[in-house]
Design a protein around this motif. Structure first.
Motif, mmCIF file in Angstrom:
data_model
loop_
_atom_site.group_PDB
_atom_site.id
_atom_site.type_symbol
_atom_site.label_atom_id
_atom_site.label_comp_id
_atom_site.label_asym_id
_atom_site.label_seq_id
_atom_site.Cartn_x
_atom_site.Cartn_y
_atom_site.Cartn_z
ATOM 1 N N VAL A 1 -12.628 5.938 -6.585
ATOM 2 C CA VAL A 1 -12.338 5.391 -5.321
ATOM 3 C C VAL A 1 -11.605 5.994 -4.415
ATOM 4 N N SER A 2 -11.673 6.210 -3.818
ATOM 5 C CA SER A 2 -10.333 7.110 -2.301
ATOM 6 C C SER A 2 -10.004 6.275 -1.514
ATOM 7 N N PHE A 3 -8.706 5.810 -1.166
ATOM 8 C CA PHE A 3 -9.070 4.800 0.347
ATOM 9 C C PHE A 3 -7.961 5.698 1.080
ATOM 10 N N ARG A 4 -8.577 5.289 2.514
ATOM 11 C CA ARG A 4 -7.957 6.150 3.484
ATOM 12 C C ARG A 4 -7.193 5.381 3.982
ATOM 13 N N THR A 5 -5.797 6.162 4.535
ATOM 14 C CA THR A 5 -4.651 5.960 4.446
ATOM 15 C C THR A 5 -4.308 6.448 6.195
ATOM 16 N N LEU A 6 -3.043 5.828 6.656
ATOM 17 C CA LEU A 6 -2.690 5.587 7.295
ATOM 18 C C LEU A 6 -2.059 6.431 8.381
ATOM 19 N N ASP A 7 -1.763 7.364 7.906
ATOM 20 C CA ASP A 7 -1.169 8.698 8.126
ATOM 21 C C ASP A 7 -1.801 10.166 7.379
ATOM 22 N N THR A 8 -2.851 10.770 8.100
ATOM 23 C CA THR A 8 -3.535 11.752 7.764
ATOM 24 C C THR A 8 -2.364 12.665 6.394
ATOM 25 N N GLU A 9 -1.474 12.680 6.339
ATOM 26 C CA GLU A 9 -0.049 13.724 5.542
ATOM 27 C C GLU A 9 1.196 13.203 5.511
ATOM 28 N N GLY A 10 1.736 13.057 4.164
ATOM 29 C CA GLY A 10 3.110 12.695 4.572
ATOM 30 C C GLY A 10 3.320 12.108 3.223
ATOM 31 N N PRO A 11 4.480 11.942 2.452
ATOM 32 C CA PRO A 11 4.722 10.541 1.828
ATOM 33 C C PRO A 11 4.263 8.972 1.670
ATOM 34 N N ILE A 12 4.144 8.711 0.435
ATOM 35 C CA ILE A 12 4.078 7.435 0.143
ATOM 36 C C ILE A 12 4.351 6.633 -1.165
ATOM 37 N N SER A 13 5.048 5.435 -0.824
ATOM 38 C CA SER A 13 5.918 4.571 -1.664
ATOM 39 C C SER A 13 4.383 4.244 -2.540
ATOM 40 N N VAL A 14 3.894 4.196 -3.675
ATOM 41 C CA VAL A 14 2.898 3.776 -4.682
ATOM 42 C C VAL A 14 3.627 2.097 -5.178
ATOM 43 N N ILE A 15 2.770 0.997 -5.791
ATOM 44 C CA ILE A 15 3.588 0.466 -6.564
ATOM 45 C C ILE A 15 1.918 0.478 -7.359
ATOM 46 N N VAL A 16 1.342 0.405 -8.628
ATOM 47 C CA VAL A 16 0.398 -0.132 -9.319
ATOM 48 C C VAL A 16 1.211 -1.073 -10.263
ATOM 49 N N LYS A 17 -0.160 -2.232 -10.450
ATOM 50 C CA LYS A 17 0.583 -3.797 -11.372
ATOM 51 C C LYS A 17 -0.237 -3.809 -11.532
ATOM 52 N N LYS A 18 -0.539 -4.509 -13.292
ATOM 53 C CA LYS A 18 -2.200 -5.855 -13.290
ATOM 54 C C LYS A 18 -1.682 -7.240 -12.721
ATOM 55 N N ASP A 19 -1.877 -7.517 -12.211
ATOM 56 C CA ASP A 19 -2.008 -9.301 -11.533
ATOM 57 C C ASP A 19 -3.070 -9.944 -12.164
ATOM 58 N N THR A 20 -2.544 -11.270 -11.325
ATOM 59 C CA THR A 20 -3.350 -12.398 -12.308
ATOM 60 C C THR A 20 -4.403 -12.713 -10.227
ATOM 61 N N ALA A 21 -4.085 -12.490 -8.969
ATOM 62 C CA ALA A 21 -4.192 -12.990 -7.945
ATOM 63 C C ALA A 21 -4.487 -11.920 -7.011
ATOM 64 N N LEU A 22 -5.582 -11.983 -5.826
ATOM 65 C CA LEU A 22 -5.758 -11.486 -5.229
ATOM 66 C C LEU A 22 -4.952 -11.757 -3.237
ATOM 67 N N ASP A 23 -3.897 -12.105 -3.556
ATOM 68 C CA ASP A 23 -3.485 -12.351 -2.158
ATOM 69 C C ASP A 23 -2.743 -11.224 -1.875
ATOM 70 N N VAL A 24 -3.332 -11.158 -0.396
ATOM 71 C CA VAL A 24 -3.006 -9.942 0.291
ATOM 72 C C VAL A 24 -0.988 -10.301 0.876
#
Length: 155
Positions: A43-66
């Motif tokens: 899966v590829s997600f569209r980003t807000l900017d076409t290029e540049g740095p992005i800080s990413v956090i990946v985690k396993k979770d139990t809820a789908l709260d936004v």
């Protein structure tokens, strides 16, 4: 689970099974309008900017709260087979993440910090739910039915 920075190119951040020969997805206009391009294992997600740095956090979770600070939020199904790794990345670079085999709902939350630019949170929640756009901005215009049949991008 993991925190790192990536360099975005071509307006996308991707999550895919490491075993895929061509892991990145091709985008149609409809994929761009809905903000993601999905096929089994990638899966590829569209980003807000076409290029540049992005800080990413990946985690396993139990809820789908936004998160209240997310500008975009999309959930999709994601399967991790036994013995197969998962990578998060862009066309420029990828990072391998450690994830147990199984079926997940992958929630991508995306926003912008005043100080550090774009951020993305990838939460893997055990079990699957239907694909859904939970939060959208003016750049996205998804139709009533989400397109879930991307093709692999040509190498």
């Amino acid at each position: 689970m993991a925190a790192f920075s990536l360099e975005v190119s071509y307006s996308q951040i991707s999550v895919f099974q490491s075993c895929l020969k061509d892991p990145f997805n091709d985008w149609t206009n409809r994929h761009a309008a809905q903000g993601f391009s999905w096929r089994p294992g990638s899966v590829s997600f569209r980003t807000l900017d076409t290029e540049g740095p992005i800080s990413v956090i990946v985690k396993k979770d139990t809820a789908l709260d936004v998160s209240p600070s997310a500008i975009r939020a999309v959930q999709v199904p994601f399967h991790v087979p036994n013995g197969v790794g998962v990578e998060v990345g862009t066309i420029i670079e990828t990072v391998e993440i450690d994830l147990d085999p199984g079926d997940y709902t992958l929630l991508f939350e995306h926003g912008r910090d005043n100080d550090s630019g774009m951020w993305g949170m990838l939460r893997f929640v055990p079990g699957t739910t239907a694909p859904w756009i939970l939060r959208s901005d003016g750049e996205l215009s998804p139709g009533e039915e989400l397109l879930m049949d991307a093709q692999a991008a040509a190498p």
